[in-house]
Design a protein around this motif. Structure first.
Motif, mmCIF file in Angstrom:
data_model
loop_
_atom_site.group_PDB
_atom_site.id
_atom_site.type_symbol
_atom_site.label_atom_id
_atom_site.label_comp_id
_atom_site.label_asym_id
_atom_site.label_seq_id
_atom_site.Cartn_x
_atom_site.Cartn_y
_atom_site.Cartn_z
ATOM 1 N N HIS A 1 50.288 58.496 55.829
ATOM 2 C CA HIS A 1 51.061 58.693 54.598
ATOM 3 C C HIS A 1 52.450 59.261 54.878
ATOM 4 C CE1 HIS A 1 47.163 58.108 52.592
ATOM 5 N NE2 HIS A 1 47.894 57.770 51.557
ATOM 6 N N ARG A 2 52.582 60.073 55.908
ATOM 7 C CA ARG A 2 53.926 60.524 56.297
ATOM 8 C C ARG A 2 54.777 59.344 56.727
ATOM 9 N NH1 ARG A 2 52.112 65.893 59.789
ATOM 10 N NH2 ARG A 2 52.235 67.414 58.082
ATOM 11 N N LEU B 1 46.985 61.854 57.019
ATOM 12 C CA LEU B 1 48.275 62.523 56.862
ATOM 13 C C LEU B 1 49.362 61.782 57.629
ATOM 14 C CD1 LEU B 1 49.255 65.126 55.434
ATOM 15 C CD2 LEU B 1 49.024 66.290 57.622
ATOM 16 N N LEU C 1 47.600 60.391 46.762
ATOM 17 C CA LEU C 1 47.537 61.527 47.690
ATOM 18 C C LEU C 1 46.927 62.749 47.018
ATOM 19 C CD1 LEU C 1 50.879 61.417 49.699
ATOM 20 C CD2 LEU C 1 48.584 61.605 50.653
ATOM 21 N N PRO D 1 43.370 70.184 55.926
ATOM 22 C CA PRO D 1 43.885 68.825 55.685
ATOM 23 C C PRO D 1 44.152 68.547 54.212
ATOM 24 C CG PRO D 1 42.097 68.759 57.281
ATOM 25 C CD PRO D 1 42.137 70.156 56.746
ATOM 26 N N LEU E 1 52.144 66.997 51.039
ATOM 27 C CA LEU E 1 52.827 65.710 51.195
ATOM 28 C C LEU E 1 52.937 64.998 49.848
ATOM 29 C CD1 LEU E 1 54.155 63.774 53.167
ATOM 30 C CD2 LEU E 1 51.903 62.744 53.579
ATOM 31 N N GLY F 1 41.379 63.751 57.932
ATOM 32 C CA GLY F 1 42.605 64.262 57.313
ATOM 33 C C GLY F 1 43.829 64.063 58.166
ATOM 34 N N GLU G 1 47.427 70.092 53.300
ATOM 35 C CA GLU G 1 48.526 69.315 53.883
ATOM 36 C C GLU G 1 48.754 68.019 53.114
ATOM 37 O OE1 GLU G 1 47.200 68.996 57.912
ATOM 38 O OE2 GLU G 1 48.324 70.772 58.563
ATOM 39 N N LEU G 2 47.674 67.395 52.673
ATOM 40 C CA LEU G 2 47.813 66.182 51.859
ATOM 41 C C LEU G 2 48.488 66.508 50.533
ATOM 42 C CD1 LEU G 2 44.348 64.518 52.534
ATOM 43 C CD2 LEU G 2 46.577 63.553 53.173
#
Length: 332
Positions: free
Chosen positions: A43-44, A40, A73, A84, A91, A36, A87-88
């Motif tokens: 992807h950020r 992350l 995502l 995680p 995002l 994760g 958080e995904l």
């Protein structure tokens, strides 16, 4: 990046994916908990790059890519019930919010509203309650460009709560100022700008690795919005003085931002009677306006065109008019 590419190939219709569940069909489940953190981070970084591309590209080119990335995502997040995964999902909400902004830039207001609402749903599912308030600021931008000052102010006032981060409240105060300016209320506009300045000065900045809400290309947004608002308040000379200074501070690769505020700067000079200078500024901006193809910038370009057309014998206007018309009425 491979995940994003796979999502684009696997999903044909973004709105169908939005309406469906959070997992793509025919895709085997797998546990991304262990990976994760790296996912992350990747992807950020992708969102940062997409935002950079959005400064240089037509929104219609970038829109489908970012939309499918949002769906990818969300699918990844659905396979992880741990931190995680949340958080995904958070995002994914930020990708959805950016997709809404791109939709507005492409001239699709309904799409912008749908994607913004979807961003709020994703954020709330991840435990983020603040994005719903920022969504009011986004919606207020749509009403601003519709020429609806009362709705703009009312929406922005919805993000005044003391529990919200200073940045969201500061951005809301700026939008409220733009609404007051559209209504011609100078005092209320200046009060809102003062409040925005105070709040944004308290902004500690995003947490490490967290995307920034709102613009990332204005060193200090309040002076720029002050100049912007003074145009709507009918004080073009004061506006042009501020916009001249602030536009000189813009990053050279922020084309969309340069065009957005540059056109407003040219409009300020034109309204102040400086037609030759306004035409020179317009001529410099037109190539960038073609490249970024912004529906919101076009609103100011049309106003600029009407203002300049009041001087039909001016040589500078006669030189720039055909190209300005070509940008506003592109060939079929």
């Amino acid at each position: 990046m491979a995940v994003g590419a796979a999502a684009i190939l696997a999903v044909g219709h973004t709105e169908d994916v939005m309406a469906a569940g959070t997992r793509f069909p025919d895709t085997p489940a797998f546990d991304v908990t262990a990976s994760g953190g790296p996912l992350l981070s990747v992807h950020r970084a992708l969102l940062d790059q997409y935002r950079r591309l959005g400064q240089m590209s037509p929104p219609s080119v970038l829109l489908p890519v970012v939309a499918e990335q949002t769906c990818a995502l969300r699918a990844l997040a659905s396979r992880t019930g741990s931190r995680p995964g949340r958080e995904l999902l958070a995002l994914a909400a930020r990708f959805a919010e950016y997709t809404g902004w791109l939709s507005q830039e492409a001239g699709d207001e309904n799409g912008a509203l749908r994607w913004t609402a979807h961003a709020v749903d994703l954020a709330e599912a991840s435990g983020d309650q603040d994005l719903a308030s920022y969504a009011l600021v986004r919606r207020a931008l749509i009403t601003y460009y519709r020429g609806e000052p009362d709705d703009t102010v009312a929406l922005a006032e919805g993000a005044r709560s003391d529990r919200l981060p200073p940045r969201i409240r500061g951005l809301a105060a700026q939008r409220e100022a733009q609404g007051h300016a559209l209504a011609g209320d100078h005092d209320a506009c200046m009060r809102s700008l003062d409040r925005a300045r105070t709040l944004l000065a308290k902004d500690p900045g995003p947490a490490p690795g967290t995307p920034v809400l709102g613009t990332t290309h204005l060193i200090d947004p309040v002076p720029m919005i002050t100049g912007w608002s003074l145009v709507d308040l009918g004080r073009p000379q004061a506006a042009s003085d501020i916009l001249d200074r602030e536009c000189a501070r813009l990053p050279p690769d922020a084309w969309r931002t340069q065009v957005r505020y540059g056109v407003r700067r040219a409009l300020a000079h034109a309204l102040a009677g400086e037609i030759d200078h306004a035409c020179r500024l317009t001529e410099q901006l037109l190539p960038l306006a073609v490249n970024v193809s912004s529906a919101t910038v076009s609103a100011d370009l049309r106003r600029l065109s009407r203002t300049l057309s009041r001087h039909p014998r001016n040589r500078s206007y006669l030189n720039v008019a055909p190209r300005l018309t070509a940008v506003l009425v592109p060939a079929p």
